[in-house]
Write an enzyme that holds these catalytic residues in place. Structure first.
Site, PDB file in Angstrom:
ATOM      1  N   ASP A  67       0.827  -1.209   0.000  1.00 31.80           N
ATOM      2  CA  ASP A  67       0.000   0.000   0.000  1.00 31.80           C
ATOM      3  C   ASP A  67       0.862   1.259   0.000  1.00 31.80           C
ATOM      4  O   ASP A  67       2.076   1.191   0.209  1.00 31.80           O
ATOM      5  CB  ASP A  67      -0.979  -0.003   1.196  1.00 31.80           C
ATOM      6  CG  ASP A  67      -0.345  -0.535   2.470  1.00 31.80           C
ATOM      7  OD1 ASP A  67       0.895  -0.486   2.591  1.00 31.80           O
ATOM      8  OD2 ASP A  67      -1.078  -0.990   3.363  1.00 31.80           O
ATOM      9  N   ASN A 136      -7.717  -2.734  13.954  1.00 31.97           N
ATOM     10  CA  ASN A 136      -9.111  -2.940  13.533  1.00 31.97           C
ATOM     11  C   ASN A 136      -9.237  -4.144  12.595  1.00 31.97           C
ATOM     12  O   ASN A 136     -10.269  -4.351  11.969  1.00 31.97           O
ATOM     13  CB  ASN A 136      -9.654  -1.678  12.853  1.00 31.97           C
ATOM     14  CG  ASN A 136      -8.891  -1.315  11.582  1.00 31.97           C
ATOM     15  OD1 ASN A 136      -7.943  -2.005  11.198  1.00 31.97           O
ATOM     16  ND2 ASN A 136      -9.295  -0.243  10.924  1.00 31.97           N
ATOM     17  N   HIS A 138      -7.412  -4.687   9.827  1.00 35.13           N
ATOM     18  CA  HIS A 138      -7.099  -4.473   8.400  1.00 35.13           C
ATOM     19  C   HIS A 138      -5.817  -5.209   7.990  1.00 35.13           C
ATOM     20  O   HIS A 138      -4.949  -5.472   8.817  1.00 35.13           O
ATOM     21  CB  HIS A 138      -7.033  -2.975   8.039  1.00 35.13           C
ATOM     22  CG  HIS A 138      -5.848  -2.217   8.533  1.00 35.13           C
ATOM     23  ND1 HIS A 138      -5.891  -0.889   8.889  1.00 35.13           N
ATOM     24  CD2 HIS A 138      -4.541  -2.576   8.726  1.00 35.13           C
ATOM     25  CE1 HIS A 138      -4.701  -0.476   9.259  1.00 35.13           C
ATOM     26  NE2 HIS A 138      -3.866  -1.482   9.172  1.00 35.13           N
ATOM     27  N   GLU A 143      -9.642  -1.836   4.775  1.00 35.52           N
ATOM     28  CA  GLU A 143     -10.269  -1.471   6.040  1.00 35.52           C
ATOM     29  C   GLU A 143     -11.557  -2.257   6.251  1.00 35.52           C
ATOM     30  O   GLU A 143     -12.163  -2.746   5.289  1.00 35.52           O
ATOM     31  CB  GLU A 143     -10.588   0.033   6.026  1.00 35.52           C
ATOM     32  CG  GLU A 143      -9.365   0.924   5.948  1.00 35.52           C
ATOM     33  CD  GLU A 143      -8.664   1.112   7.287  1.00 35.52           C
ATOM     34  OE1 GLU A 143      -8.535   0.142   8.064  1.00 35.52           O
ATOM     35  OE2 GLU A 143      -8.240   2.246   7.560  1.00 35.52           O
TER      36      GLU A 143
HETATM   37  C1  F6R Z   1       1.290  -1.186   5.907  1.00 38.96           C
HETATM   38  C2  F6R Z   1       0.220  -2.183   6.050  1.00 38.96           C
HETATM   39  C3  F6R Z   1      -0.631  -2.158   7.280  1.00 38.96           C
HETATM   40  C4  F6R Z   1       0.198  -2.451   8.542  1.00 38.96           C
HETATM   41  C5  F6R Z   1      -0.687  -2.397   9.781  1.00 38.96           C
HETATM   42  C6  F6R Z   1       0.117  -2.608  11.044  1.00 38.96           C
HETATM   43  O1  F6R Z   1       1.961  -1.394   4.698  1.00 38.96           O
HETATM   44  O2  F6R Z   1       0.035  -3.002   5.197  1.00 38.96           O
HETATM   45  O3  F6R Z   1      -1.654  -3.089   7.163  1.00 38.96           O
HETATM   46  O4  F6R Z   1       0.764  -3.709   8.407  1.00 38.96           O
HETATM   47  O5  F6R Z   1      -1.322  -1.164   9.864  1.00 38.96           O
HETATM   48  O6  F6R Z   1       0.994  -1.544  11.191  1.00 38.96           O
HETATM   49  P1  F6R Z   1       2.123  -1.562  12.333  1.00 38.96           P
HETATM   50  O7  F6R Z   1       3.038  -2.672  12.009  1.00 38.96           O
HETATM   51  O8  F6R Z   1       2.784  -0.213  12.220  1.00 38.96           O
HETATM   52  O9  F6R Z   1       1.408  -1.759  13.621  1.00 38.96           O
END
Ligand code: F6R
Length: 251
Positions: A67, A136, A138, A143
């Site tokens: 992403d 959440n 995701h 989302e």
């Molecule tokens: C970012 C992504 C998100 C993160 C998730 C956890 O490229 O794909 O899904 O993996 O938000 O983020 P952290 O590791 O910062 O808690």
């Protein structure tokens, strides 16, 4: 699905890095799709070390970012592209044409999503997808919603996600509202998926994703359908998992 619980963040990162190492040694031209964020930082640092110590040559891999924020250019320090430059790419000296990134500054975002989808298809398929999980539920920036979105798409980030990621920006207002994310179908076509979770903040989302019904309200729950998923959680993230679903404990 294999669910490994590691005694620490360090142990979780080591197993994950070894798993990537195994994949690339077996197939040097592996296509890796990678999450940014805090969770995999140590994993990527370890890959850089493996490369420097000549344990493995990563120069032939192809990478796909999962992403990217809309509105940030590739030279913006807060972009995921720069995250990967810092933690991985400049350490494994990967040529630019092997690095695929959704362009958050594209004029036509719908076209950019289509282009990115085609790049994924043209790559011949993702060998290993490395995911984190949002509090959440995701994965990527898919989302919670009423439906799963199949392909790369623009997504309006939830308040929870923006709050969590505001730590990389001046404040919440400065945190992007939109992102481009790889879609669920593109992710589910990966040959193998590794989901990493660290810290108590991920415990509820992880338990719901792995043990409850599959629902787009918890996007990570879709992983229950994939035939080759390795979940690696540290003890804090695994605290809501019942012992009978844990397949391995790593000390
Ligand atoms: C970012 C992504 C998100 C993160 C998730 C956890 O490229 O794909 O899904 O993996 O938000 O983020 P952290 O590791 O910062 O808690």
């Amino acid at each position: 699905m294999q669910i490994a619980v590691a005694c620490s963040y360090e142990a979780m990162s080591e197993i994950a890095a070894q798993e990537i190492l195994k994949t690339v040694r077996k197939k040097p031209q592996s296509v890796l799709a990678l999450a940014a964020g805090s969770t995999p930082v140590l994993v990527y640092e370890k890959l850089g070390r493996f490369h420097a110590e000549k344990e493995c040559d990563f120069s032939k891999i192809t990478t796909f970012q999962i992403d990217e924020y809309i509105g940030l250019s590739t030279d913006d320090k807060r972009s995921f592209f720069q995250f990967f430059q810092k933690y991985l790419f400049h350490k494994i000296t990967l040529p630019l044409h092997k690095i695929h990134t959704p362009r958050g500054m594209a004029e036509d975002i719908a076209l950019e999503c289509q282009r990115y989808h085609e790049e994924i298809v043209m790559s011949g398929g993702i060998d290993l997808l490395v995911l984190g999980i949002g509090s959440n539920g995701h994965i990527g920036f898919n989302e919670p919603d009423d439906f799963f979105t199949a392909k790369t798409h623009a997504v309006e980030l939830s308040e929870a996600t923006r709050r969590a990621n505001s730590r990389f920006f001046k404040d919440l207002d400065d945190t992007p509202k939109w992102a481009i994310s790889m879609g669920i179908e593109e992710m589910m076509h990966a040959k193998k998926i590794m989901l990493l979770a660290s810290g108590t903040g991920k415990a509820s989302a992880l338990a719901e994703a792995l043990t409850r019904d599959i629902t787009p309200k918890i996007p990570a729950s879709i992983l229950q359908f994939h035939q080759d998923v390795l979940v690696i959680a540290d003890e804090a993230a695994a605290m809501r998992l019942s012992a009978d679903i844990i397949t391995e404990r790593i000390i």
